[in-house]
Design a protein around this motif. Sequence first.
Motif, mmCIF file in Angstrom:
data_model
loop_
_atom_site.group_PDB
_atom_site.id
_atom_site.type_symbol
_atom_site.label_atom_id
_atom_site.label_comp_id
_atom_site.label_asym_id
_atom_site.label_seq_id
_atom_site.Cartn_x
_atom_site.Cartn_y
_atom_site.Cartn_z
ATOM 1 N N LEU A 123 -11.245 6.782 4.314
ATOM 2 C CA LEU A 123 -9.420 7.087 4.322
ATOM 3 C C LEU A 123 -9.257 6.110 5.558
ATOM 4 C CD1 LEU A 123 -9.718 10.639 3.074
ATOM 5 C CD2 LEU A 123 -8.748 8.381 2.054
ATOM 6 N N ILE A 124 -9.935 7.078 6.450
ATOM 7 C CA ILE A 124 -9.634 6.608 8.358
ATOM 8 C C ILE A 124 -9.329 4.746 8.101
ATOM 9 C CG2 ILE A 124 -10.655 6.191 10.212
ATOM 10 C CD1 ILE A 124 -9.337 8.746 9.989
ATOM 11 N N LYS A 125 -10.188 3.763 6.771
ATOM 12 C CA LYS A 125 -9.716 2.588 7.712
ATOM 13 C C LYS A 125 -8.645 2.029 6.569
ATOM 14 C CE LYS A 125 -12.211 -2.068 5.420
ATOM 15 N NZ LYS A 125 -13.794 -1.847 4.889
ATOM 16 N N GLU A 126 -7.726 3.332 5.006
ATOM 17 C CA GLU A 126 -7.224 2.750 4.846
ATOM 18 C C GLU A 126 -6.768 3.083 5.768
ATOM 19 O OE1 GLU A 126 -7.153 4.990 1.330
ATOM 20 O OE2 GLU A 126 -8.765 3.907 0.245
ATOM 21 N N LYS A 127 -5.853 4.438 6.610
ATOM 22 C CA LYS A 127 -5.001 4.572 7.052
ATOM 23 C C LYS A 127 -4.663 3.251 8.207
ATOM 24 C CE LYS A 127 -3.679 8.485 10.107
ATOM 25 N NZ LYS A 127 -3.372 9.319 11.357
ATOM 26 N N LYS A 128 -6.029 2.965 8.766
ATOM 27 C CA LYS A 128 -5.458 1.963 9.587
ATOM 28 C C LYS A 128 -4.674 0.400 8.962
ATOM 29 C CE LYS A 128 -9.206 3.094 13.242
ATOM 30 N NZ LYS A 128 -10.614 2.366 13.487
ATOM 31 N N GLN A 129 -5.212 0.016 7.761
ATOM 32 C CA GLN A 129 -4.437 -0.670 7.529
ATOM 33 C C GLN A 129 -3.617 -0.216 7.047
ATOM 34 O OE1 GLN A 129 -7.511 -1.338 4.041
ATOM 35 N NE2 GLN A 129 -8.745 -2.465 5.016
ATOM 36 N N SER A 130 -3.419 0.629 6.597
ATOM 37 C CA SER A 130 -1.139 1.229 6.351
ATOM 38 C C SER A 130 -0.551 0.897 7.647
ATOM 39 C CB SER A 130 -1.869 2.321 5.877
ATOM 40 O OG SER A 130 -0.352 2.210 5.972
ATOM 41 N N ASN A 131 -1.271 1.243 8.348
ATOM 42 C CA ASN A 131 -0.586 1.292 9.945
ATOM 43 C C ASN A 131 -0.487 0.018 10.701
ATOM 44 O OD1 ASN A 131 -0.396 4.265 10.272
ATOM 45 N ND2 ASN A 131 -2.064 4.560 11.073
ATOM 46 N N VAL A 132 -0.980 -0.997 9.556
ATOM 47 C CA VAL A 132 -0.972 -2.095 10.649
ATOM 48 C C VAL A 132 -0.037 -3.145 9.787
ATOM 49 C CG1 VAL A 132 -2.438 -5.032 9.970
ATOM 50 C CG2 VAL A 132 -3.336 -3.058 11.491
ATOM 51 N N SER A 133 -0.115 -3.355 8.554
ATOM 52 C CA SER A 133 1.299 -3.473 7.404
ATOM 53 C C SER A 133 2.664 -2.474 8.006
ATOM 54 C CB SER A 133 0.750 -3.442 5.780
ATOM 55 O OG SER A 133 0.498 -1.846 5.891
ATOM 56 N N ASN A 134 2.422 -1.635 8.618
ATOM 57 C CA ASN A 134 4.160 -1.034 8.533
ATOM 58 C C ASN A 134 4.590 -0.284 10.004
ATOM 59 O OD1 ASN A 134 5.134 0.237 6.026
ATOM 60 N ND2 ASN A 134 2.618 1.236 6.447
ATOM 61 N N GLN A 135 3.530 -1.956 11.052
ATOM 62 C CA GLN A 135 3.871 -1.610 12.663
ATOM 63 C C GLN A 135 5.005 -1.555 13.009
ATOM 64 O OE1 GLN A 135 0.923 -4.263 14.371
ATOM 65 N NE2 GLN A 135 -0.681 -2.351 14.056
ATOM 66 N N LYS A 136 4.938 -1.134 13.761
ATOM 67 C CA LYS A 136 6.346 -1.402 14.667
ATOM 68 C C LYS A 136 6.483 -2.928 15.627
ATOM 69 C CE LYS A 136 7.502 3.269 16.166
ATOM 70 N NZ LYS A 136 7.482 4.645 16.856
ATOM 71 N N GLU A 137 7.317 -3.186 15.531
ATOM 72 C CA GLU A 137 7.686 -4.439 15.744
ATOM 73 C C GLU A 137 8.521 -4.319 17.646
ATOM 74 O OE1 GLU A 137 8.674 -7.905 13.952
ATOM 75 O OE2 GLU A 137 7.207 -7.180 11.862
ATOM 76 N N PHE A 138 9.039 -3.380 17.200
ATOM 77 C CA PHE A 138 9.841 -2.846 18.992
ATOM 78 C C PHE A 138 9.892 -1.927 19.570
ATOM 79 C CE2 PHE A 138 13.317 -3.614 15.579
ATOM 80 C CZ PHE A 138 13.390 -2.787 15.701
ATOM 81 N N LEU A 139 10.287 -1.731 20.832
ATOM 82 C CA LEU A 139 10.875 0.083 20.997
ATOM 83 C C LEU A 139 12.164 0.166 21.865
ATOM 84 C CD1 LEU A 139 7.106 0.971 22.534
ATOM 85 C CD2 LEU A 139 8.548 2.093 20.734
#
Length: 242
Positions: A123-139
Amino acid sequence: MSNIKITCVIVDDEPMALNLVESYVNKTPFLSLKAKCNSAIEAMEFIKEQPVDLLFLDIQMPDLSGIEFSKMLPKNTRVVFTTAFDQYALEGFKVEALDYLLKPFDYAEFLVAANKASTWFSLIKEKKQSNVSNQKEFLFVKSEYKQLRIKLADVLYFEGLKDYIKIWLKNNPKPILTLMSLKSLEEELPETNFMRVHRSFIVSLKNIDVIERSQIIINDQRITVSEQYKPRFLEFITNNSL
């Protein structure tokens, strides 16, 4: 069967218990045994140098109990407690153990606990992969009465100064200064790209030039990795080394 490998260490002051759990680990394809330790102190020294995913940890041991030791572990290292005393079960779950094995336990009981660990890490691995695909590009950060758009790919590192942060960027000799705490910033950053390595520094993992002992070099700036953050950083190195 799990499709991930879980690295683990067995910690028990009884040699027979160590050997039994070792035999169970060796039967389980998704577990990879890295060490057997007969005390929490020995295990602590080992995982400082070589972080692991999971501990099979006895509770009642001399010098440092399994419960006390579990509170000192890096946040990504999980625990399955093994003990002959059922009165510790509540304490075990209070420190967020994945499972609790009451001695003597057989392989079937061990496998139930191992599968719980496998499910958690999957589950942690899936969450990390999901975070990668939905990562912020700027602040957007406030600086000198303006909201500046900062591309995260351009950030070298963040430096905390009391209530302010210096944002050091590529091809920019002067930092951007903004009123913010490093802790609140850390919660906004994608953890696959940024890591806190010191009370005063969060670094861009993609922009590290050199790692030399306990220091990171980014754009000629040396940043020390402090003891508090070293286990997680060592895990990052291990996962990205040939």
